[in-house]
Design an enzyme around this catalytic site. Structure first.
Site, short mmCIF file in Angstrom:
data_model
loop_
_atom_site.label_atom_id
_atom_site.label_comp_id
_atom_site.label_asym_id
_atom_site.label_seq_id
_atom_site.Cartn_x
_atom_site.Cartn_y
_atom_site.Cartn_z
N ASP A 97 0.78 -1.29 -0.04
CA ASP A 97 -0.10 -0.08 0.03
C ASP A 97 0.94 1.29 0.08
OD1 ASP A 97 1.39 0.05 2.65
OD2 ASP A 97 -0.74 -0.75 3.42
N GLU A 119 -0.23 -9.03 -0.98
CA GLU A 119 -0.70 -8.40 0.19
C GLU A 119 -2.08 -7.77 -0.05
OE1 GLU A 119 1.98 -7.51 4.08
OE2 GLU A 119 0.74 -5.47 3.44
N GLU A 133 -2.30 5.54 2.83
CA GLU A 133 -2.10 3.84 2.27
C GLU A 133 -3.43 3.23 2.08
OE1 GLU A 133 -0.39 5.36 4.94
OE2 GLU A 133 1.74 4.80 4.66
N HIS A 213 6.63 5.70 12.93
CA HIS A 213 6.69 6.61 11.62
C HIS A 213 5.89 6.69 10.96
CE1 HIS A 213 6.12 2.55 9.76
NE2 HIS A 213 5.76 3.35 8.84
N ARG A 215 2.72 8.53 8.87
CA ARG A 215 2.54 10.16 8.50
C ARG A 215 1.56 10.54 9.18
NH1 ARG A 215 5.16 9.58 3.59
NH2 ARG A 215 5.59 11.38 2.35
N HIS A 246 13.26 5.35 12.44
CA HIS A 246 13.19 5.48 11.04
C HIS A 246 14.03 6.44 10.39
CE1 HIS A 246 11.10 6.17 7.31
NE2 HIS A 246 10.47 5.20 7.54
C1 UD1 Z 1 6.68 4.91 3.60
C2 UD1 Z 1 5.44 4.62 3.05
C3 UD1 Z 1 4.72 3.75 4.31
C4 UD1 Z 1 5.52 2.70 4.92
C5 UD1 Z 1 6.85 3.23 5.29
C6 UD1 Z 1 7.83 2.15 5.83
C7 UD1 Z 1 4.17 6.03 1.76
C8 UD1 Z 1 3.47 7.15 1.42
N1 UD1 Z 1 4.69 5.67 2.95
O1 UD1 Z 1 6.63 5.96 4.56
O2 UD1 Z 1 3.45 3.28 3.78
O3 UD1 Z 1 4.78 2.32 6.24
O4 UD1 Z 1 7.43 3.91 4.19
O5 UD1 Z 1 9.06 2.53 6.42
O6 UD1 Z 1 4.57 5.27 0.71
N2 UD1 Z 1 14.43 8.45 4.48
C9 UD1 Z 1 15.54 8.19 4.48
N3 UD1 Z 1 16.30 7.33 4.07
C10 UD1 Z 1 15.57 6.00 3.96
C11 UD1 Z 1 14.38 6.05 4.03
C12 UD1 Z 1 13.57 7.24 4.52
O7 UD1 Z 1 16.33 9.34 4.60
O8 UD1 Z 1 16.23 4.99 3.47
C13 UD1 Z 1 13.67 9.73 5.07
C14 UD1 Z 1 13.44 10.86 3.93
O9 UD1 Z 1 13.75 12.07 4.27
C15 UD1 Z 1 12.36 10.71 3.24
C16 UD1 Z 1 11.57 10.58 4.72
O10 UD1 Z 1 12.58 9.49 5.29
O11 UD1 Z 1 11.88 12.08 2.71
C17 UD1 Z 1 10.21 9.80 4.25
O12 UD1 Z 1 10.16 8.86 3.62
P1 UD1 Z 1 8.85 8.39 2.59
O13 UD1 Z 1 8.95 7.33 1.74
O14 UD1 Z 1 8.28 9.58 2.17
O15 UD1 Z 1 7.83 8.08 4.09
P2 UD1 Z 1 7.73 6.87 5.12
O16 UD1 Z 1 7.29 7.55 6.23
O17 UD1 Z 1 9.15 6.38 5.06
N1 UDP Z 2 12.18 -3.48 10.56
C1 UDP Z 2 13.52 -3.64 10.24
N2 UDP Z 2 14.40 -2.80 11.13
C2 UDP Z 2 13.99 -1.86 11.87
C3 UDP Z 2 12.69 -1.81 12.12
C4 UDP Z 2 11.72 -2.80 11.33
O1 UDP Z 2 13.93 -4.46 9.44
O2 UDP Z 2 14.80 -1.20 12.70
C5 UDP Z 2 11.41 -4.45 9.66
C6 UDP Z 2 10.21 -5.05 10.48
O3 UDP Z 2 10.79 -6.50 10.99
C7 UDP Z 2 9.20 -5.37 9.56
C8 UDP Z 2 9.35 -4.12 8.58
O4 UDP Z 2 10.50 -3.63 8.81
O5 UDP Z 2 9.44 -6.41 8.48
C9 UDP Z 2 8.35 -2.81 8.93
O6 UDP Z 2 8.54 -1.70 8.30
P1 UDP Z 2 8.09 -0.52 8.72
O7 UDP Z 2 7.70 -0.25 10.02
O8 UDP Z 2 9.14 0.51 8.14
O9 UDP Z 2 6.90 -0.15 7.94
P2 UDP Z 2 5.12 -0.75 7.73
O10 UDP Z 2 5.19 -2.22 8.06
O11 UDP Z 2 4.49 -0.02 8.90
O12 UDP Z 2 4.67 -0.29 6.29
#
Ligand code: UD1
Ligand code: UDP
Length: 372
Positions: A97, A119, A133, A213, A215, A246
């Protein structure tokens, strides 16, 4: 004839649940696989690709600091077009999602490439939570030709929405496939030694694993959650918390602000999935707003207080392992305290169950793809 299956994913959780499936298909001569990552996440995605030894053929590399939903959606849609036109896969597989999932599915729809949704069928039916999502997954369901649902409940949701029964396959969740190989008896880690170090009088520590984490939790809700957790630590000196945090700068700022000067919590870098699963397996309880962790914790028998008001994973709540506590500090505080001090309350939640499948989801999806 060999089928060309293309995978598109871009964030950590998608990668954790798609990489085992990539590996499964790569080992099967009936498939030719192509992996395209969007790079919605950069380093958190790289961590997972390295763990599973997967080298993508394409990396759209779209991540920006503080990216908006507009950035992600538009950048993927524009950049993935040429990749899809060039590869022309028989099926494009997307997962879950995220904005990567939505944009990739939309691009495939525009090019009339069949979409398989891994999923599929999770729902809260509240477009504001999780945001965005819930929209993403409902929108993907409109275009998906094949739906790989993790549970019967997810299948039921799709049937209610008018999807044809023959397009839905209940396979379990691929997250559970990975768990069987990652959790090890002899696992050790420096941070685990700190968080489980016995008290001076020899009694046990209680290790809480925290992640947050989402939004819709950014800003005031996240601060409220953190304040409740700080209160718990201040009133329970035997509690230690690890927070693999995160990489979102907004999350990091809030955590630093609320937890500064507290010596019972460590904010650490995101863990490799192998480490994270082993940390979960040793936690006393887990506090999280994550989706994936709600699926993994029940099979490890770990109580989870979910820092959200709704969940698309009711199976874990029904199994008794998950409890929704939202972001109300009093509810979080009371629920946490109950688990710390009331053994019956703790035991009622700490039961291993497996609502998300038997760990064979990848094999099942591979077999189904052969027949399509
Ligand atoms: C995204 C997904 C969310 C998922 C989450 C898992 C969307 C809208 N959101 O949210 O569904 O639960 O990923 O973690 O698709 N960043 C880094 N390095 C990384 C990753 C992230 O610097 O490797 C920082 C960046 O500044 C980025 C911010 O995190 O702009 C947010 O990342 P983003 O993918 O927009 O949103 P998530 O909250 O990670
Ligand atoms: N996870 C990981 N390292 C971390 C935190 C979480 O590998 O430091 C794994 C966790 O086991 C799960 C997935 O990341 O499989 C969950 O990801 P996240 O919480 O970022 O996203 P969401 O599931 O909420 O979309």
């Amino acid at each position: 004839m060999c089928k060309k299956i293309m995978f598109v994913f871009g964030t950590r959780p998608e990668a954790i649940k798609m990489c085992p499936l990539v590996r499964e298909l790569q080992q099967d001569a009936d498939f030719h696989t192509v992996v395209c990552v969007t790079g919605q996440h950069r380093s958190m995605l790289r961590q997972v690709l390295d763990t599973f030894h997967i080298t993508p053929q394409y990396d759209l590399d779209i991540m920006k600091q503080n990216q908006t939903l507009f950035d992600i959606t538009a950048d993927i849609l524009l950049n993935i077009r040429t990749v899809l036109e060039q590869e022309k896969p028989d099926v494009l597989l997307v997962h879950g999602d995220t904005s990567t999932t939505f944009s990739a599915a939309l691009a495939a729809f525009y090019l009339q490439i069949p979409v398989g949704h891994v999923e599929a069928g999770l729902r809260t039916y509240d477009l504001s939570a999780p945001f965005p999502e819930e929209f993403n997954r409902q929108a993907v369901s409109i275009v998906a030709k094949y739906n790989f649902a993790p549970t019967l409940q997810a299948k039921e949701n799709l049937l209610q929405e008018g999807k044809k029964a023959e397009s839905i396959f209940v396979t379990g969740n691929t997250a559970i496939d990975a768990l069987s190989t990652t959790v090890r008896e002899d696992y050790t880690h420096e941070q685990l030694s700190w968080v489980t170090e016995p008290m001076k009088d020899g009694s046990d520590r209680k290790f809480i694993l925290l992640t947050a984490h989402r939004r819709e939790n950014l800003g005031a809700p996240l601060h409220r959650c953190f304040q409740a957790i700080r209160r718990i630590m201040e009133e329970n000196r035997d509690v230690r918390v690890l927070y693999p945090i995160h990489l979102n700068p907004k999350v990091r700022e809030a955590a630093k602000e609320e937890f500064s000067g507290c010596d019972q919590i460590r904010l650490i870098e995101p863990l490799d999935v192998l480490d994270f699963h082993n940390f979960m397996a040793r936690a006393y309880l887990i506090l999280t707003d994550s989706g994936g962790i709600q699926e993994e914790a029940p099979s490890l028998g770990k109580p989870v207080l979910v820092l959200r008001d709704t969940t698309e994973r009711p199976e874990g709540v029904a199994a008794g392992t998950l409890k929704l506590v939202g972001s109300d500090p009093e509810v979080i505080y009371q629920s946490c305290n109950a688990l710390l001090h009331d053994k019956a309350a703790y035991d009622a939640m700490a039961k291993a169950s497996n609502p998300y499948g038997d760990g064979t989801a990848c094999r099942q999806i591979a077999q189904i793809l052969k027949t399509l």
